[in-house]
Design a protein around this motif. Structure first.
Motif, short mmCIF file in Angstrom:
data_model
loop_
_atom_site.label_atom_id
_atom_site.label_comp_id
_atom_site.label_asym_id
_atom_site.label_seq_id
_atom_site.Cartn_x
_atom_site.Cartn_y
_atom_site.Cartn_z
N PHE A 135 -27.17 34.25 26.60
CA PHE A 135 -26.99 33.23 27.63
C PHE A 135 -25.86 32.29 27.25
CE2 PHE A 135 -28.02 28.88 29.03
CZ PHE A 135 -27.91 29.06 30.39
N TRP A 136 -25.81 31.88 25.97
CA TRP A 136 -24.77 30.95 25.51
C TRP A 136 -23.38 31.59 25.65
CZ3 TRP A 136 -24.57 25.96 24.74
CH2 TRP A 136 -23.51 25.42 24.04
N ASP A 137 -23.26 32.87 25.25
CA ASP A 137 -21.96 33.54 25.37
C ASP A 137 -21.55 33.67 26.83
OD1 ASP A 137 -21.79 33.80 22.66
OD2 ASP A 137 -22.55 35.85 22.61
N TYR A 138 -22.52 33.97 27.72
CA TYR A 138 -22.21 34.09 29.14
C TYR A 138 -21.67 32.78 29.69
CZ TYR A 138 -22.93 34.35 34.17
OH TYR A 138 -22.76 34.29 35.52
N CYS A 139 -22.32 31.67 29.31
CA CYS A 139 -21.87 30.36 29.80
C CYS A 139 -20.48 30.03 29.30
CB CYS A 139 -22.87 29.27 29.37
SG CYS A 139 -24.46 29.38 30.20
N GLN A 140 -20.20 30.37 28.02
CA GLN A 140 -18.88 30.10 27.47
C GLN A 140 -17.83 30.94 28.18
OE1 GLN A 140 -18.05 27.80 25.40
NE2 GLN A 140 -20.13 27.09 25.03
N GLU A 141 -18.13 32.22 28.45
CA GLU A 141 -17.17 33.09 29.13
C GLU A 141 -16.92 32.61 30.55
OE1 GLU A 141 -15.48 35.56 28.00
OE2 GLU A 141 -16.40 35.96 26.04
N SER A 142 -17.94 32.02 31.19
CA SER A 142 -17.85 31.59 32.59
C SER A 142 -17.48 30.12 32.72
CB SER A 142 -19.18 31.86 33.30
OG SER A 142 -19.55 33.21 33.19
N CYS A 143 -17.20 29.44 31.58
CA CYS A 143 -16.84 28.02 31.59
C CYS A 143 -17.93 27.17 32.23
CB CYS A 143 -15.51 27.81 32.31
SG CYS A 143 -14.10 28.63 31.52
N ILE A 144 -19.18 27.44 31.84
CA ILE A 144 -20.32 26.70 32.36
C ILE A 144 -20.80 25.73 31.29
CG2 ILE A 144 -22.70 26.86 33.19
CD1 ILE A 144 -22.04 29.65 34.23
N ASP A 145 -20.90 24.47 31.64
CA ASP A 145 -21.43 23.47 30.72
C ASP A 145 -22.94 23.55 30.72
OD1 ASP A 145 -18.93 22.49 30.05
OD2 ASP A 145 -18.90 21.11 31.74
N VAL A 146 -23.54 23.48 29.52
CA VAL A 146 -24.99 23.57 29.38
C VAL A 146 -25.51 22.26 28.81
CG1 VAL A 146 -26.90 24.80 28.31
CG2 VAL A 146 -24.83 26.03 28.96
N TYR A 147 -26.48 21.67 29.49
CA TYR A 147 -27.12 20.45 29.03
C TYR A 147 -28.62 20.71 28.93
CZ TYR A 147 -22.70 18.37 30.44
OH TYR A 147 -21.38 18.08 30.58
N LYS A 160 -11.49 24.43 27.41
CA LYS A 160 -12.65 25.30 27.30
C LYS A 160 -12.21 26.68 26.83
CE LYS A 160 -15.45 22.98 30.79
NZ LYS A 160 -16.19 23.13 32.07
N ALA A 161 -12.82 27.14 25.75
CA ALA A 161 -12.42 28.42 25.18
C ALA A 161 -13.65 29.16 24.67
CB ALA A 161 -11.43 28.21 24.03
N THR A 162 -13.61 30.48 24.76
CA THR A 162 -14.65 31.30 24.17
C THR A 162 -14.31 31.53 22.70
OG1 THR A 162 -13.50 33.36 24.71
CG2 THR A 162 -15.00 32.45 26.38
N ASN A 163 -15.24 32.14 21.98
CA ASN A 163 -14.98 32.41 20.57
C ASN A 163 -13.83 33.39 20.40
OD1 ASN A 163 -16.06 32.09 17.69
ND2 ASN A 163 -16.00 34.31 17.91
N SER A 164 -13.76 34.42 21.26
CA SER A 164 -12.66 35.38 21.17
C SER A 164 -11.32 34.72 21.50
CB SER A 164 -12.91 36.55 22.13
OG SER A 164 -14.03 37.30 21.74
N ALA A 165 -11.32 33.80 22.48
CA ALA A 165 -10.09 33.08 22.81
C ALA A 165 -9.62 32.24 21.63
CB ALA A 165 -10.31 32.20 24.03
N ALA A 166 -10.56 31.59 20.93
CA ALA A 166 -10.20 30.80 19.76
C ALA A 166 -9.60 31.68 18.67
CB ALA A 166 -11.43 30.06 19.23
N GLU A 167 -10.15 32.90 18.51
CA GLU A 167 -9.61 33.84 17.52
C GLU A 167 -8.18 34.23 17.89
OE1 GLU A 167 -10.97 35.09 14.78
OE2 GLU A 167 -13.09 34.53 14.92
N TYR A 168 -7.96 34.51 19.16
CA TYR A 168 -6.62 34.90 19.60
C TYR A 168 -5.63 33.74 19.48
CZ TYR A 168 -7.14 39.65 21.40
OH TYR A 168 -7.29 41.02 21.51
#
Length: 240
Positions: A207-219, A35-43
């Motif tokens: 909301f989507w960025d918050y879930c990605q930063e918090s490692c929350i799966d969204v269905y 699980k990675a955020t967009n910034s983590a993928a960039e890094y």
């Protein structure tokens, strides 16, 4: 060196493109299997590219990326406010010491299309074309020490008040969906309407960025076939 990261519902990936002074190119694709955020993928793209450059004994390097956040952070124009981003910054500093000269430049997305295409190949697990190197990462490049969870005080101290929670607010929604239970006009009806009519609050970018930063799966679930009495038939729905 051009680098880019990609994040979508299929997964996360990174891409790195090297162009030598003679025009020769090396292309790399990273599949991020965590699980990675967009910034983590960039890094991940940046650090992987720097490590490749060190392996190739490159001493002078210009690095280009379209993430303003990452470029500003590694150039020390912006502070790394999050622990994980700070760990990525520290790793970048370590690698920076291995070059005689290293510059980071921000470029528009239009000037970074090649690296963007490579990153999307990694995020979507697409077929990799010939001549492109690929690597899968099972865990982040940087490591952080996890703090042990703290145990809450079960007995309140003198002078403290104990907060008593009301009945789970999801109960009327579950009754409505599973048992077709309706509520008369009044307080419970207003609660049900307020919790079920959230519009685009759960589909926006924040909301989507918050879930990605918090490692929350969204269905997401959907409804279909409105009935004449005002109820709706649940389709593909599951409330946990």
């Amino acid at each position: 060196m051009y680098f880019d990261g990609a994040l979508n519902r299929d997964g996360a990936g990174a891409g790195v493109l090297f162009i030598s002074p003679k025009g020769e190119q090396l292309k790399y694709v990273l599949q991020l299997l965590f699980k990675a955020t967009n910034s983590a993928a960039e890094y991940e793209a940046l650090i992987h590219g720097l490590r490749i450059a060190v392996t190739l004994d490159i001493k002078h390097l210009l690095a280009y990326g379209d993430s303003k956040v990452v470029i500003q952070q590694v150039n020390k124009d912006w502070e790394c406010t999050k622990e994980k981003m700070d760990a990525y910054c520290r790793e970048t500093r370590k690698l920076e010491a291995k070059f005689y000269s290293l510059e980071f430049h921000h470029v528009p997305w239009d000037d970074n299309v090649a690296a963007d295409v490579l990153s999307k190949l990694g995020s979507k697990w697409s077929i990799i074309p010939p001549g492109v190197f690929i690597e899968a990462l099972n865990s982040p490049t940087v490591k952080m020490e996890e703090e042990p969870p703290t145990k809450p005080d079960l007995v309140p101290a003198i002078g403290q008040q104990v907060l008593t929670l009301d009945t789970d607010w999801r109960s009327p929604i579950i009754d409505f969906v599973k048992n077709n239970k309706s509520y008369p006009k009044g307080k419970e009806h207003e609660k049900l309407a307020r919790h079920s009519n959230l519009g685009t609050s759960f589909t926006g970018f924040e909301f989507w960025d918050y879930c990605q930063e918090s490692c929350i799966d969204v269905y997401y679930s959907s409804v279909a076939h409105p009935r004449c009495n005002g109820q709706v038939e649940r389709a593909n729905g599951l409330i946990l």
